[in-house]
Motif scaffolding. Sequence first.
Motif, PDB file in Angstrom:
ATOM      1  N   VAL A   1       5.056   0.527   8.291  1.00  0.00           N
ATOM      2  CA  VAL A   1       4.590   0.468   9.679  1.00  0.00           C
ATOM      3  C   VAL A   1       5.730   0.012  10.599  1.00  0.00           C
ATOM      4  O   VAL A   1       5.963   0.607  11.657  1.00  0.00           O
ATOM      5  CB  VAL A   1       3.372  -0.470   9.803  1.00  0.00           C
ATOM      6  CG1 VAL A   1       3.009  -0.708  11.259  1.00  0.00           C
ATOM      7  CG2 VAL A   1       2.176   0.125   9.045  1.00  0.00           C
ATOM      8  N   ALA A   2       6.461  -1.007  10.189  1.00  0.00           N
ATOM      9  CA  ALA A   2       7.584  -1.496  10.999  1.00  0.00           C
ATOM     10  C   ALA A   2       8.646  -0.407  11.163  1.00  0.00           C
ATOM     11  O   ALA A   2       9.212  -0.216  12.247  1.00  0.00           O
ATOM     12  CB  ALA A   2       8.204  -2.742  10.355  1.00  0.00           C
ATOM     13  N   THR A   3       8.891   0.322  10.084  1.00  0.00           N
ATOM     14  CA  THR A   3       9.866   1.408  10.149  1.00  0.00           C
ATOM     15  C   THR A   3       9.371   2.511  11.076  1.00  0.00           C
ATOM     16  O   THR A   3      10.154   3.078  11.855  1.00  0.00           O
ATOM     17  CB  THR A   3      10.138   1.953   8.724  1.00  0.00           C
ATOM     18  OG1 THR A   3      10.553   0.863   7.895  1.00  0.00           O
ATOM     19  CG2 THR A   3      11.229   3.008   8.733  1.00  0.00           C
ATOM     20  N   SER A   4       8.070   2.818  11.035  1.00  0.00           N
ATOM     21  CA  SER A   4       7.504   3.814  11.952  1.00  0.00           C
ATOM     22  C   SER A   4       7.683   3.386  13.407  1.00  0.00           C
ATOM     23  O   SER A   4       7.924   4.224  14.279  1.00  0.00           O
ATOM     24  CB  SER A   4       6.007   4.004  11.684  1.00  0.00           C
ATOM     25  OG  SER A   4       5.808   4.639  10.450  1.00  0.00           O
ATOM     26  N   LEU A   5       7.547   2.094  13.662  1.00  0.00           N
ATOM     27  CA  LEU A   5       7.730   1.609  15.038  1.00  0.00           C
ATOM     28  C   LEU A   5       9.144   1.885  15.532  1.00  0.00           C
ATOM     29  O   LEU A   5       9.332   2.388  16.651  1.00  0.00           O
ATOM     30  CB  LEU A   5       7.423   0.106  15.121  1.00  0.00           C
ATOM     31  CG  LEU A   5       5.953  -0.296  15.074  1.00  0.00           C
ATOM     32  CD1 LEU A   5       5.821  -1.820  14.963  1.00  0.00           C
ATOM     33  CD2 LEU A   5       5.210   0.179  16.321  1.00  0.00           C
TER      34      LEU A   5
ATOM     35  N   GLU B   1       0.271   4.654  -0.174  1.00  0.00           N
ATOM     36  CA  GLU B   1      -0.293   5.881   0.391  1.00  0.00           C
ATOM     37  C   GLU B   1      -1.716   5.646   0.927  1.00  0.00           C
ATOM     38  O   GLU B   1      -2.024   5.996   2.072  1.00  0.00           O
ATOM     39  CB  GLU B   1      -0.317   6.998  -0.667  1.00  0.00           C
ATOM     40  CG  GLU B   1      -0.877   8.302  -0.125  1.00  0.00           C
ATOM     41  CD  GLU B   1      -1.336   9.278  -1.208  1.00  0.00           C
ATOM     42  OE1 GLU B   1      -0.824   9.184  -2.342  1.00  0.00           O
ATOM     43  OE2 GLU B   1      -2.206  10.103  -0.904  1.00  0.00           O
ATOM     44  N   GLY B   2      -2.553   5.040   0.104  1.00  0.00           N
ATOM     45  CA  GLY B   2      -3.939   4.812   0.527  1.00  0.00           C
ATOM     46  C   GLY B   2      -4.032   3.925   1.760  1.00  0.00           C
ATOM     47  O   GLY B   2      -4.814   4.188   2.678  1.00  0.00           O
ATOM     48  N   LEU B   3      -3.210   2.890   1.784  1.00  0.00           N
ATOM     49  CA  LEU B   3      -3.253   1.968   2.930  1.00  0.00           C
ATOM     50  C   LEU B   3      -2.720   2.628   4.194  1.00  0.00           C
ATOM     51  O   LEU B   3      -3.214   2.364   5.293  1.00  0.00           O
ATOM     52  CB  LEU B   3      -2.452   0.710   2.599  1.00  0.00           C
ATOM     53  CG  LEU B   3      -3.131  -0.223   1.589  1.00  0.00           C
ATOM     54  CD1 LEU B   3      -2.131  -1.220   1.015  1.00  0.00           C
ATOM     55  CD2 LEU B   3      -4.299  -0.966   2.257  1.00  0.00           C
TER      56      LEU B   3
ATOM     57  N   LEU C   1       2.431   7.753  10.082  1.00  0.00           N
ATOM     58  CA  LEU C   1       1.935   7.101   8.859  1.00  0.00           C
ATOM     59  C   LEU C   1       1.325   8.127   7.914  1.00  0.00           C
ATOM     60  O   LEU C   1       1.499   8.046   6.691  1.00  0.00           O
ATOM     61  CB  LEU C   1       0.911   6.010   9.225  1.00  0.00           C
ATOM     62  CG  LEU C   1       1.414   4.877  10.129  1.00  0.00           C
ATOM     63  CD1 LEU C   1       0.324   3.829  10.343  1.00  0.00           C
ATOM     64  CD2 LEU C   1       2.667   4.214   9.565  1.00  0.00           C
ATOM     65  N   THR C   2       0.610   9.107   8.485  1.00  0.00           N
ATOM     66  CA  THR C   2       0.008  10.148   7.646  1.00  0.00           C
ATOM     67  C   THR C   2       1.086  11.006   6.987  1.00  0.00           C
ATOM     68  O   THR C   2       0.981  11.351   5.799  1.00  0.00           O
ATOM     69  CB  THR C   2      -0.928  11.033   8.501  1.00  0.00           C
ATOM     70  OG1 THR C   2      -1.928  10.184   9.092  1.00  0.00           O
ATOM     71  CG2 THR C   2      -1.601  12.102   7.661  1.00  0.00           C
TER      72      THR C   2
ATOM     73  N   HIS D   1       2.553  10.941  -1.564  1.00  0.00           N
ATOM     74  CA  HIS D   1       1.644  11.646  -2.471  1.00  0.00           C
ATOM     75  C   HIS D   1       2.370  12.771  -3.200  1.00  0.00           C
ATOM     76  O   HIS D   1       2.190  12.962  -4.406  1.00  0.00           O
ATOM     77  CB  HIS D   1       0.476  12.226  -1.662  1.00  0.00           C
ATOM     78  CG  HIS D   1      -0.546  12.910  -2.502  1.00  0.00           C
ATOM     79  ND1 HIS D   1      -1.596  12.234  -3.090  1.00  0.00           N
ATOM     80  CD2 HIS D   1      -0.687  14.200  -2.876  1.00  0.00           C
ATOM     81  CE1 HIS D   1      -2.324  13.073  -3.799  1.00  0.00           C
ATOM     82  NE2 HIS D   1      -1.800  14.282  -3.679  1.00  0.00           N
ATOM     83  N   ASP D   2       3.185  13.509  -2.443  1.00  0.00           N
ATOM     84  CA  ASP D   2       3.860  14.682  -3.000  1.00  0.00           C
ATOM     85  C   ASP D   2       5.183  14.336  -3.685  1.00  0.00           C
ATOM     86  O   ASP D   2       5.823  15.223  -4.247  1.00  0.00           O
ATOM     87  CB  ASP D   2       4.157  15.697  -1.885  1.00  0.00           C
ATOM     88  CG  ASP D   2       2.879  16.191  -1.209  1.00  0.00           C
ATOM     89  OD1 ASP D   2       1.807  16.073  -1.836  1.00  0.00           O
ATOM     90  OD2 ASP D   2       2.954  16.666  -0.059  1.00  0.00           O
ATOM     91  N   GLY D   3       5.608  13.069  -3.591  1.00  0.00           N
ATOM     92  CA  GLY D   3       6.927  12.722  -4.101  1.00  0.00           C
ATOM     93  C   GLY D   3       8.029  13.489  -3.389  1.00  0.00           C
ATOM     94  O   GLY D   3       9.042  13.859  -3.975  1.00  0.00           O
TER      95      GLY D   3
END
Lengths: 334, 334
Positions: free
Chosen positions: A191-195, A242-244, B252-253, B260-262
């Motif tokens: 998340v921090a990297t996305s920011l 991934e899930g989070l 994030l997605t 997921h896909d590596g």
Amino acid sequence: MVGKVGIIGLGLIGGSLARRLNGNGVEVIAWNHRPHPYAAAQAEGIRCVGTLAELAAAEPQVLVLCNPLKAMPGILDELKPLLDAHPGITLTDVGSVKGMVRSQVEQAGLGECYVGAHPMAGNELSGWSAADPHLYDDALWAITVTQHTDYRRFLTIAELIVKDCGNRVIVIDSDTHDRAAALISHMPHVVATSLINELVCNPDRNIAAALAAGSWRDMTRVALTDPNRTRAMVEEDNVNVEGLLRSMAARLTAMADALHDGDVDTIGGFFAEGQPFREYKHAREFAEGELAIPEAGWQQALLESARRGEAIIGFIDEHRVRVRVHAMPTGGTD
Amino acid sequence: MVGKVGIIGLGLIGGSLARRLNGNGVEVIAWNHRPHPYAAAQAEGIRCVGTLAELAAAEPQVLVLCNPLKAMPGILDELKPLLDAHPGITLTDVGSVKGMVRSQVEQAGLGECYVGAHPMAGNELSGWSAADPHLYDDALWAITVTQHTDYRRFLTIAELIVKDCGNRVIVIDSDTHDRAAALISHMPHVVATSLINELVCNPDRNIAAALAAGSWRDMTRVALTDPNRTRAMVEEDNVNVEGLLRSMAARLTAMADALHDGDVDTIGGFFAEGQPFREYKHAREFAEGELAIPEAGWQQALLESARRGEAIIGFIDEHRVRVRVHAMPTGGTD
């Protein structure tokens, strides 16, 4: 008290642990892949040896793997015959992803003598020169166990943490540990990297960066550390992360929709949802109590205790511990 | 230098500004909605008056609105006839959302004498008792202008910031300001709140909270402050925040898909993308230069200067300034 401990790797975490244990009267023997910290360590009373064989021959009750992850397979292979020859030694580690270390330990045939551990301690520094016994002040450790973990070995590691380090401990399984670590560390790093990526892609990035103040600085601090280290951490824990990330993306999208629609109920609910954590953080007084550890199913009993927010702070005897409770109010969120 | 400044509101921001200007030899006159800070302020040499009419009658070159937003419409209505009678006074403010304040000022019929300002200064405290001239140490301000802003009035505010406060300034429009503020503050507040919501909804929340260390603490700090204040800030800037939340959700997605896909290329690109910001943060030496401000199109020239990462640090004359450059490398991201 554990009388004698062997430390493998005198970096920030291992060096700090060696200094803390040594300062608390434990006999500490250490090995490092290069001998450069030896003079300083020996001046403090830490015995340094040139080979892992010498370390095992000293017969410490506990050997703590504080080496880098990439050195783990080689060190475990070298330890296998040594620990077969000295079966009284319990092996532990300080790694931040527990499932992977356990797999490596089991692959090396050392699963029987191993109890995982992860101290919540560290800073931005590295190496013996940064080692500081105070790094462990007020630290909480996770001990990770399986259904096959020997209770006596668990007890040895728990006492090392609680009595010799003066720290708190919770006892969980590797999967629970790694899911929790994904939630409070690995996913937030993404998340921090996305920011910062969002900023860099903005045509007004220099203006935005000029206006950035404390909230931005704090939320992006971890994105400034070596991205290769973060990447490795995230890839090691990829399923949980991934899930989070998908869950976080859904939360952000729901809030975007609510702002678009002026949906004040959803917006209000969003800002109220985290209230139990705010109350948790503002708590200043913690209840203490006694926990009896059953002989059968002790792993599950300790996991449930951790889920209730209890941490072990002392031993009454081998089957009774003192716990301190720091838990979130449940309210309507369960 | 501006010789005389009127301050409306002696809270943390206004009180600190009054003390800093007073300490730098500017004549400061202040009004506060309640007179409780007056004795202390007057002991320092700040003249305190009982009404806004007295404040205007003192004919300061600049009046700085440092009052709470909710008091703004009433104060502006009261100021309208006073500023009509004293047209030489330039009105400015210190609010953190510039579009809304400008609308209120224009609705009150005071747009002609107004130049917006926003100092990047503040802390978790409030009130005169927390006021500290050092709050503005090394601060950067944004001045917000329109195509109709009078250059002389802009110059007065810029000189107040650069010469009298000893601070840096960038000059932009309100929309650019509010978009940038959404990026570096309002949207990240929603992200921080989402993080604590994610924790609270997790069945292992007490374990995760026990394992939380520095990265979690820093990334959620702003989610612990009064959620009603955060909510108001987000709702005021809802359009910008909505767009940024959708962009963050997409990031994030995309990263979840790549894990997921590596997909190592996408993962590598994700961690590399923010590199210009890391380099920006690690910069320790800044080039300085001179900027000529054209008479026609000065607003656009100053906006482009801010986009290049330049901030005004001094005046050579009324159409030439010294700038310091702190910019992100562009590389492949443009």
